[in-house]
Design a protein around this motif. Structure first.
Motif, PDB file in Angstrom:
ATOM      1  N   GLY A 117       8.024 -28.017  18.119  1.00 27.81           N
ATOM      2  CA  GLY A 117       6.619 -27.799  17.792  1.00 27.81           C
ATOM      3  C   GLY A 117       6.028 -26.502  18.300  1.00 27.81           C
ATOM      4  N   ARG A 118       6.837 -25.619  18.867  1.00 28.21           N
ATOM      5  CA  ARG A 118       6.343 -24.347  19.377  1.00 28.21           C
ATOM      6  C   ARG A 118       7.083 -23.209  18.704  1.00 28.21           C
ATOM      7  NH1 ARG A 118       3.209 -25.082  23.861  1.00 28.21           N
ATOM      8  NH2 ARG A 118       3.370 -22.886  24.397  1.00 28.21           N
ATOM      9  N   TRP A 119       6.391 -22.059  18.613  1.00 29.13           N
ATOM     10  CA  TRP A 119       6.946 -20.886  17.958  1.00 29.13           C
ATOM     11  C   TRP A 119       7.281 -19.809  18.985  1.00 29.13           C
ATOM     12  CZ3 TRP A 119       7.910 -20.594  12.735  1.00 29.13           C
ATOM     13  CH2 TRP A 119       7.333 -21.589  11.948  1.00 29.13           C
ATOM     14  N   ARG A 120       8.398 -19.156  18.747  1.00 25.27           N
ATOM     15  CA  ARG A 120       8.750 -17.965  19.522  1.00 25.27           C
ATOM     16  C   ARG A 120       8.792 -16.784  18.563  1.00 25.27           C
ATOM     17  NH1 ARG A 120      14.184 -17.826  23.065  1.00 25.27           N
ATOM     18  NH2 ARG A 120      15.127 -17.899  20.974  1.00 25.27           N
ATOM     19  N   VAL A 121       8.180 -15.684  18.963  1.00 23.33           N
ATOM     20  CA  VAL A 121       8.030 -14.519  18.092  1.00 23.33           C
ATOM     21  C   VAL A 121       8.670 -13.314  18.762  1.00 23.33           C
ATOM     22  CG1 VAL A 121       6.393 -13.083  16.822  1.00 23.33           C
ATOM     23  CG2 VAL A 121       5.825 -15.482  17.284  1.00 23.33           C
ATOM     24  N   THR A 122       9.575 -12.644  18.044  1.00 24.84           N
ATOM     25  CA  THR A 122      10.247 -11.445  18.546  1.00 24.84           C
ATOM     26  C   THR A 122      10.095 -10.337  17.526  1.00 24.84           C
ATOM     27  OG1 THR A 122      11.898 -12.878  19.603  1.00 24.84           O
ATOM     28  CG2 THR A 122      12.409 -10.530  19.464  1.00 24.84           C
ATOM     29  N   THR A 123       9.716  -9.133  17.977  1.00 19.69           N
ATOM     30  CA  THR A 123       9.506  -8.013  17.057  1.00 19.69           C
ATOM     31  C   THR A 123      10.151  -6.742  17.594  1.00 19.69           C
ATOM     32  OG1 THR A 123       7.419  -7.300  18.074  1.00 19.69           O
ATOM     33  CG2 THR A 123       7.284  -8.969  16.339  1.00 19.69           C
ATOM     34  N   ALA A 124      10.324  -5.778  16.699  1.00 19.47           N
ATOM     35  CA  ALA A 124      10.796  -4.444  17.069  1.00 19.47           C
ATOM     36  C   ALA A 124      10.275  -3.463  16.032  1.00 19.47           C
ATOM     37  CB  ALA A 124      12.318  -4.393  17.143  1.00 19.47           C
ATOM     38  N   GLU A 125      10.170  -2.198  16.429  1.00 20.25           N
ATOM     39  CA  GLU A 125       9.670  -1.167  15.513  1.00 20.25           C
ATOM     40  C   GLU A 125      10.370   0.155  15.784  1.00 20.25           C
ATOM     41  OE1 GLU A 125       5.478   0.822  13.912  1.00 20.25           O
ATOM     42  OE2 GLU A 125       5.470  -0.363  15.766  1.00 20.25           O
ATOM     43  N   GLN A 126      10.718   0.848  14.711  1.00 18.59           N
ATOM     44  CA  GLN A 126      11.198   2.221  14.764  1.00 18.59           C
ATOM     45  C   GLN A 126      10.291   3.057  13.878  1.00 18.59           C
ATOM     46  OE1 GLN A 126      15.456   2.629  13.961  1.00 18.59           O
ATOM     47  NE2 GLN A 126      15.762   0.486  14.518  1.00 18.59           N
ATOM     48  N   GLY A 127      10.038   4.293  14.301  1.00 22.23           N
ATOM     49  CA  GLY A 127       9.113   5.116  13.534  1.00 22.23           C
ATOM     50  C   GLY A 127       7.684   4.667  13.760  1.00 22.23           C
ATOM     51  N   SER A 160      12.693  -8.039   7.870  1.00 25.20           N
ATOM     52  CA  SER A 160      12.655  -6.605   8.160  1.00 25.20           C
ATOM     53  C   SER A 160      11.951  -5.916   7.006  1.00 25.20           C
ATOM     54  CB  SER A 160      14.064  -6.033   8.353  1.00 25.20           C
ATOM     55  OG  SER A 160      14.785  -6.025   7.134  1.00 25.20           O
ATOM     56  N   VAL A 161      11.077  -4.980   7.340  1.00 21.91           N
ATOM     57  CA  VAL A 161      10.363  -4.200   6.338  1.00 21.91           C
ATOM     58  C   VAL A 161      10.612  -2.731   6.646  1.00 21.91           C
ATOM     59  CG1 VAL A 161       8.158  -3.730   5.234  1.00 21.91           C
ATOM     60  CG2 VAL A 161       8.602  -5.992   6.145  1.00 21.91           C
ATOM     61  N   GLU A 162      11.026  -1.980   5.614  1.00 22.08           N
ATOM     62  CA  GLU A 162      11.426  -0.594   5.844  1.00 22.08           C
ATOM     63  C   GLU A 162      10.850   0.313   4.768  1.00 22.08           C
ATOM     64  OE1 GLU A 162      15.552   1.901   6.770  1.00 22.08           O
ATOM     65  OE2 GLU A 162      15.646  -0.121   5.940  1.00 22.08           O
ATOM     66  N   GLY A 163      10.367   1.463   5.199  1.00 24.31           N
ATOM     67  CA  GLY A 163       9.896   2.498   4.291  1.00 24.31           C
ATOM     68  C   GLY A 163      10.350   3.849   4.799  1.00 24.31           C
ATOM     69  N   PRO A 169       0.808  -1.237   0.000  1.00 28.37           N
ATOM     70  CA  PRO A 169       0.000   0.000   0.000  1.00 28.37           C
ATOM     71  C   PRO A 169       0.836   1.281   0.000  1.00 28.37           C
ATOM     72  CG  PRO A 169       0.118  -0.898   2.207  1.00 28.37           C
ATOM     73  CD  PRO A 169       0.810  -1.886   1.323  1.00 28.37           C
ATOM     74  N   ILE A 170       2.111   1.173   0.368  1.00 27.07           N
ATOM     75  CA  ILE A 170       3.066   2.278   0.300  1.00 27.07           C
ATOM     76  C   ILE A 170       4.400   1.682  -0.126  1.00 27.07           C
ATOM     77  CG2 ILE A 170       1.961   3.801   2.017  1.00 27.07           C
ATOM     78  CD1 ILE A 170       3.844   2.618   4.128  1.00 27.07           C
ATOM     79  N   PRO A 171       5.322   2.500  -0.644  1.00 28.52           N
ATOM     80  CA  PRO A 171       6.609   1.942  -1.053  1.00 28.52           C
ATOM     81  C   PRO A 171       7.387   1.388   0.147  1.00 28.52           C
ATOM     82  CG  PRO A 171       6.241   4.079  -2.079  1.00 28.52           C
ATOM     83  CD  PRO A 171       5.177   3.917  -1.032  1.00 28.52           C
ATOM     84  N   PHE A 172       7.929   0.167  -0.016  1.00 27.01           N
ATOM     85  CA  PHE A 172       8.726  -0.424   1.053  1.00 27.01           C
ATOM     86  C   PHE A 172       9.680  -1.445   0.458  1.00 27.01           C
ATOM     87  CE2 PHE A 172       4.953  -3.173   0.803  1.00 27.01           C
ATOM     88  CZ  PHE A 172       5.519  -4.436   0.753  1.00 27.01           C
ATOM     89  N   VAL A 173      10.703  -1.801   1.250  1.00 30.64           N
ATOM     90  CA  VAL A 173      11.602  -2.891   0.916  1.00 30.64           C
ATOM     91  C   VAL A 173      11.519  -3.924   2.033  1.00 30.64           C
ATOM     92  CG1 VAL A 173      13.581  -1.724   1.970  1.00 30.64           C
ATOM     93  CG2 VAL A 173      13.966  -3.555   0.303  1.00 30.64           C
ATOM     94  N   CYS A 174      11.460  -5.187   1.654  1.00 32.90           N
ATOM     95  CA  CYS A 174      11.347  -6.293   2.606  1.00 32.90           C
ATOM     96  C   CYS A 174      12.571  -7.197   2.433  1.00 32.90           C
ATOM     97  CB  CYS A 174      10.064  -7.078   2.347  1.00 32.90           C
ATOM     98  SG  CYS A 174       9.867  -8.563   3.370  1.00 32.90           S
ATOM     99  N   ARG A 175      13.293  -7.391   3.518  1.00 34.16           N
ATOM    100  CA  ARG A 175      14.450  -8.293   3.504  1.00 34.16           C
ATOM    101  C   ARG A 175      14.139  -9.490   4.401  1.00 34.16           C
ATOM    102  NH1 ARG A 175      16.220  -3.004   4.165  1.00 34.16           N
ATOM    103  NH2 ARG A 175      17.470  -2.182   2.432  1.00 34.16           N
TER     104      ARG A 175
END
Length: 207
Positions: free
Chosen positions: A80-90, A63-66, A40-46
């Motif tokens: 059999g279990r998932w661990r999820v870690t996130t971070a955000e700037q902006g 990582s997704v950056e715009g 929906p907006i310009p971004f780069v996904c690595r």
């Protein structure tokens, strides 16, 4: 950082963008990719995707950056279990609303147990993860009509929200795999190694 011997390039057909994945599939899959899109907006996904020798997902880093924002996600699967870690700037939500779109919501998931039973990941807009169940389940050698219903750890882009997703993979013929999700279906043309050549309405391989 180890070099990877193969390069796969897709042109997006649903929006302006590309997806380049470098892969090593000699013992399971190790892939690093860079995707761009304008919707929906310009971004780069690595992303970096690693499986074990059975093609079951071990971890996915994205990582997704715009302009003015950056989000990261790490999904790890063990026992059999998932661990999820996130971070955000902006502030992605602010950028989206200023562009006239709905807010994206938070990255990751507050309920990783909802992903119980998922073995594969699915990264929105990226054709590469479709190869995981194709190879893991041996669909290239399965007879026409073979069908598997699967739960995926589905990563939305650009939000990086993670949702459980029920999907069905069915063999049409040795080079066509039917993919169905929530009333949407597509016949994926694949090569002899199970990598997507054409994903109708999403992407087409250029290399």
């Amino acid at each position: 950082m180890a070099t990877l011997p193969k390069a796969l390039l897709w042109q997006r057909t649903d929006t302006t963008g590309t997806d380049l994945a470098l892969v090593d599939d000699r013992r399971g899959l190790h892939a690093r990719g860079v995707a761009t899109a304008t919707d929906p907006i310009p971004f780069v996904c690595r992303y970096e995707l690693v499986t074990d020798e059975t093609w079951s997902t071990a971890h996915l880093d994205v990582s997704v950056e715009g302009a003015g924002w950056l989000r990261t996600l790490r999904l790890e699967r063990a026992a059999g279990r998932w661990r999820v870690t996130t971070a955000e700037q902006g502030d992605l939500d602010r950028v989206l609303t200023q562009a006239g779109h709905a807010p994206a919501g938070l990255p990751g998931t507050e309920e990783p147990d909802r992903l119980h039973g998922a073995i594969d990941v699915d990264l929105a807009g990226a054709p590469l993860p479709n190869t995981l169940p194709i190879r893991r389940l041996g669909l290239l050698d399965a007879p026409a009509g073979t069908s598997h219903k699967l739960t995926m750890a589905w990563v939305l882009v650009p939000s990086l929200e993670v949702l459980p997703s029920d999907q069905v993979y069915s063999v049409v013929d040795e080079r066509t795999i039917r993919f169905d999700i929530d009333g949407f279906g597509a016949d994926l043309a694949v090569d002899q190694e199970g990598y997507v050549l054409t994903y109708p309405g999403l992407a087409a391989r250029k290399a």
